[in-house]
Enzyme design. Structure first.
Site, PDB file in Angstrom:
ATOM      1  N   SER A  49     -11.365  37.980   5.026  1.00  0.00           N
ATOM      2  CA  SER A  49     -11.655  37.056   6.190  1.00  0.00           C
ATOM      3  C   SER A  49     -12.889  36.207   5.633  1.00  0.00           C
ATOM      4  O   SER A  49     -13.851  36.488   5.363  1.00  0.00           O
ATOM      5  CB  SER A  49     -12.176  37.681   7.410  1.00  0.00           C
ATOM      6  N   MET A  74     -18.309  46.581   6.988  1.00  0.00           N
ATOM      7  CA  MET A  74     -18.642  45.648   5.908  1.00  0.00           C
ATOM      8  C   MET A  74     -19.400  44.457   6.631  1.00  0.00           C
ATOM      9  O   MET A  74     -20.217  44.020   5.989  1.00  0.00           O
ATOM     10  CB  MET A  74     -17.433  45.106   5.213  1.00  0.00           C
ATOM     11  N   CYS A 133     -12.512  41.637  14.657  1.00  0.00           N
ATOM     12  CA  CYS A 133     -13.221  42.489  13.943  1.00  0.00           C
ATOM     13  C   CYS A 133     -14.322  43.267  14.786  1.00  0.00           C
ATOM     14  O   CYS A 133     -14.977  42.816  15.324  1.00  0.00           O
ATOM     15  CB  CYS A 133     -13.984  41.784  12.942  1.00  0.00           C
TER      16      CYS A 133
HETATM   17  C1  LIG Z   1     -13.218  47.826   3.926  1.00  0.00           C
HETATM   18  C2  LIG Z   1     -12.445  47.185   4.942  1.00  0.00           C
HETATM   19  C3  LIG Z   1     -12.697  45.696   5.195  1.00  0.00           C
HETATM   20  C4  LIG Z   1     -11.879  45.202   6.181  1.00  0.00           C
HETATM   21  N1  LIG Z   1     -12.049  43.741   6.347  1.00  0.00           N
HETATM   22  C5  LIG Z   1     -11.228  42.965   6.880  1.00  0.00           C
HETATM   23  C6  LIG Z   1     -11.437  41.701   7.391  1.00  0.00           C
HETATM   24  O1  LIG Z   1     -12.497  40.875   6.313  1.00  0.00           O
HETATM   25  N2  LIG Z   1     -10.579  40.994   8.011  1.00  0.00           N
HETATM   26  C7  LIG Z   1      -9.696  41.492   8.790  1.00  0.00           C
HETATM   27  O2  LIG Z   1      -9.022  40.952   9.410  1.00  0.00           O
HETATM   28  N3  LIG Z   1      -9.608  42.982   8.500  1.00  0.00           N
HETATM   29  C8  LIG Z   1     -10.181  43.818   7.774  1.00  0.00           C
HETATM   30  N4  LIG Z   1      -9.988  45.001   7.666  1.00  0.00           N
HETATM   31  C9  LIG Z   1      -8.973  45.569   8.387  1.00  0.00           C
HETATM   32  C10 LIG Z   1      -7.651  45.895   7.531  1.00  0.00           C
HETATM   33  O3  LIG Z   1      -7.169  44.615   7.094  1.00  0.00           O
HETATM   34  C11 LIG Z   1      -6.572  46.670   8.363  1.00  0.00           C
HETATM   35  O4  LIG Z   1      -6.305  45.739   9.449  1.00  0.00           O
HETATM   36  C12 LIG Z   1      -7.234  47.865   8.675  1.00  0.00           C
HETATM   37  O5  LIG Z   1      -7.941  48.781   7.835  1.00  0.00           O
HETATM   38  C13 LIG Z   1      -5.773  48.831   9.114  1.00  0.00           C
HETATM   39  O6  LIG Z   1      -4.957  48.792   7.917  1.00  0.00           O
HETATM   40  P1  LIG Z   1      -5.254  50.376   6.962  1.00  0.00           P
HETATM   41  O7  LIG Z   1      -5.220  51.508   7.956  1.00  0.00           O
HETATM   42  O8  LIG Z   1      -4.056  50.295   6.280  1.00  0.00           O
HETATM   43  O9  LIG Z   1      -6.490  50.106   6.254  1.00  0.00           O
HETATM   44  C14 LIG Z   1     -10.895  45.866   6.786  1.00  0.00           C
HETATM   45  C15 LIG Z   1     -10.651  47.077   6.501  1.00  0.00           C
HETATM   46  C16 LIG Z   1     -11.506  47.820   5.565  1.00  0.00           C
HETATM   47  C17 LIG Z   1     -10.994  49.314   5.354  1.00  0.00           C
END
Ligand SMILES: Cc1cc2nc3c(=O)[nH]c(=O)nc-3n(C[C@H](O)[C@H](O)[C@H](O)COP(=O)(O)O)c2cc1C
Length: 313
Positions: A49, A74, A133
């Site tokens: 993002s 983060m 977020c």
């Molecule tokens: C380390 C980390 C950083 C993330 N940064 C963002 C971000 O910058 N913007 C966003 O919309 N989601 C962010 N997310 C959320 C992920 O895009 C995703 O929606 C969420 O982790 C659920 O999917 P997962 O269980 O496969 O990780 C982040 C997740 C993690 C673990």
């Protein structure tokens, strides 16, 4: 049924070789990270993002693993919209056929519109609005995706400005997620992405007697959120007609099939890359292909979907 099995599909008019999407915040910060993910079986990239100004995020530790997944705070660290889009443009020079979603974050409709003007001038294929977020709540207050009014204002204004399709990324940390999905669609969103991380949550270091993360709390992701992500996608799919990128806890081929059956058009794989390494994309692709073969299907469009909620007796 005979024929060659294919995982290719189309999303808002763009072709992809796999339904797997790298979600925002996972290795999508540089052109080389994006290329590495695509070379290892992912179909579509989402950037980190991006905000109008660069952000250093929270001090470490910002990510902690636990048995059920990840906790992260983060704090939206990113190089800012100009440098972030330069990475996307460099990646698109190398792999022009791979769709890229530029994710942006702001706190007002005007700033989201300003970000989308920058994205218009990039090679990005789609614009994703991070309305959700949870780990910057101390700084920015409750997620925007909790308010129907704010979602409407932001999506409507961005739709007036954006020259590319707009995806609204929604938060699970609301009581009425499918209502927000309907609101985003009514405001003009071309697609939805759900879920962002759950929480905030907390882990404790019992020797140091303090929270593990510097920020004390963070967003929860990974295998433990899968049931919530499936429910969110299913309930929203039952009520909207726009496509959904189903994200949250997907780590295997059968997880991905569950997500597609629940109504997702594409499947995000984030935390599983931390847990299982870069091979996870090919492993999931292979698992989906095995499912197709077992059921005599040749493409993912043939995977049956659950009966929609309101269609049930
Ligand atoms: C380390 C980390 C950083 C993330 N940064 C963002 C971000 O910058 N913007 C966003 O919309 N989601 C962010 N997310 C959320 C992920 O895009 C995703 O929606 C969420 O982790 C659920 O999917 P997962 O269980 O496969 O990780 C982040 C997740 C993690 C673990």
């Amino acid at each position: 049924m005979k024929g060659k099995i294919s995982l290719s599909t189309e999303f808002l008019g763009k072709k992809t070789k796999s339904p797997l999407v790298l979600p925002a915040g996972i290795m999508g910060m540089t052109w080389s990270g994006m290329r590495y993910v695509i070379e290892n079986g992912c179909g579509i990239i989402t950037s980190k993002s991006l905000t109008l100004e660069s952000r250093s995020g929270h001090p470490g530790p910002v990510v902690a693993e636990f048995a059920g997944g990840l906790l992260n705070c983060m704090g939206l660290c990113n190089p800012g919209i100009i440098d972030g889009l330069a990475e996307i443009n460099d990646f698109k020079k190398l792999m022009p056929e791979i769709p890229v979603i530029a994710s942006v974050f702001a706190t007002t409709a005007e700033d989201f519109a300003e970000l989308s003007r920058y994205v218009n001038d990039s090679k990005s294929d789609f614009l994703e609005l991070n309305l959700s977020c949870p780990n910057v709540m101390d700084e920015f207050g409750l997620p925007l995706a909790g308010s129907k009014e704010q979602v409407t204002d932001i999506v409507k204004l961005v739709k007036k400005v954006s020259k590319i399709p707009v995806i609204a990324k929604l938060s699970p940390n609301v009581t009425n997620l499918s209502e927000i999905a309907v609101t985003a669609e009514a405001a003009g969103a071309d697609a939805l992405c759900m879920i962002n991380t759950l929480g905030p949550g907390m882990l404790v270091d019992i020797d140091l007697v303090k929270p593990v993360l510097s920020n004390r709390t963070g967003g929860v992701s990974g295998v433990c959120v899968k049931p919530i992500a499936l429910r969110a996608v299913y309930e929203s799919y039952s009520r909207v007609t726009i496509p959904i990128i189903g994200t949250g806890g997907i780590a295997s081929g059968s997880d991905a099939v569950e997500m597609l059956m629940s109504g997702a058009s594409l499947v995000g794989v984030g935390s599983a890359v931390y847990a299982g390494g870069i091979e996870v994309f090919n492993i999931i692709n292979q698992g989906i292909a095995e499912y197709l073969k077992k059921h005599n299907y040749t493409n993912i469009g043939q995977i049956p979907r659950l009966e929609k909620l309101h269609e049930q007796a």
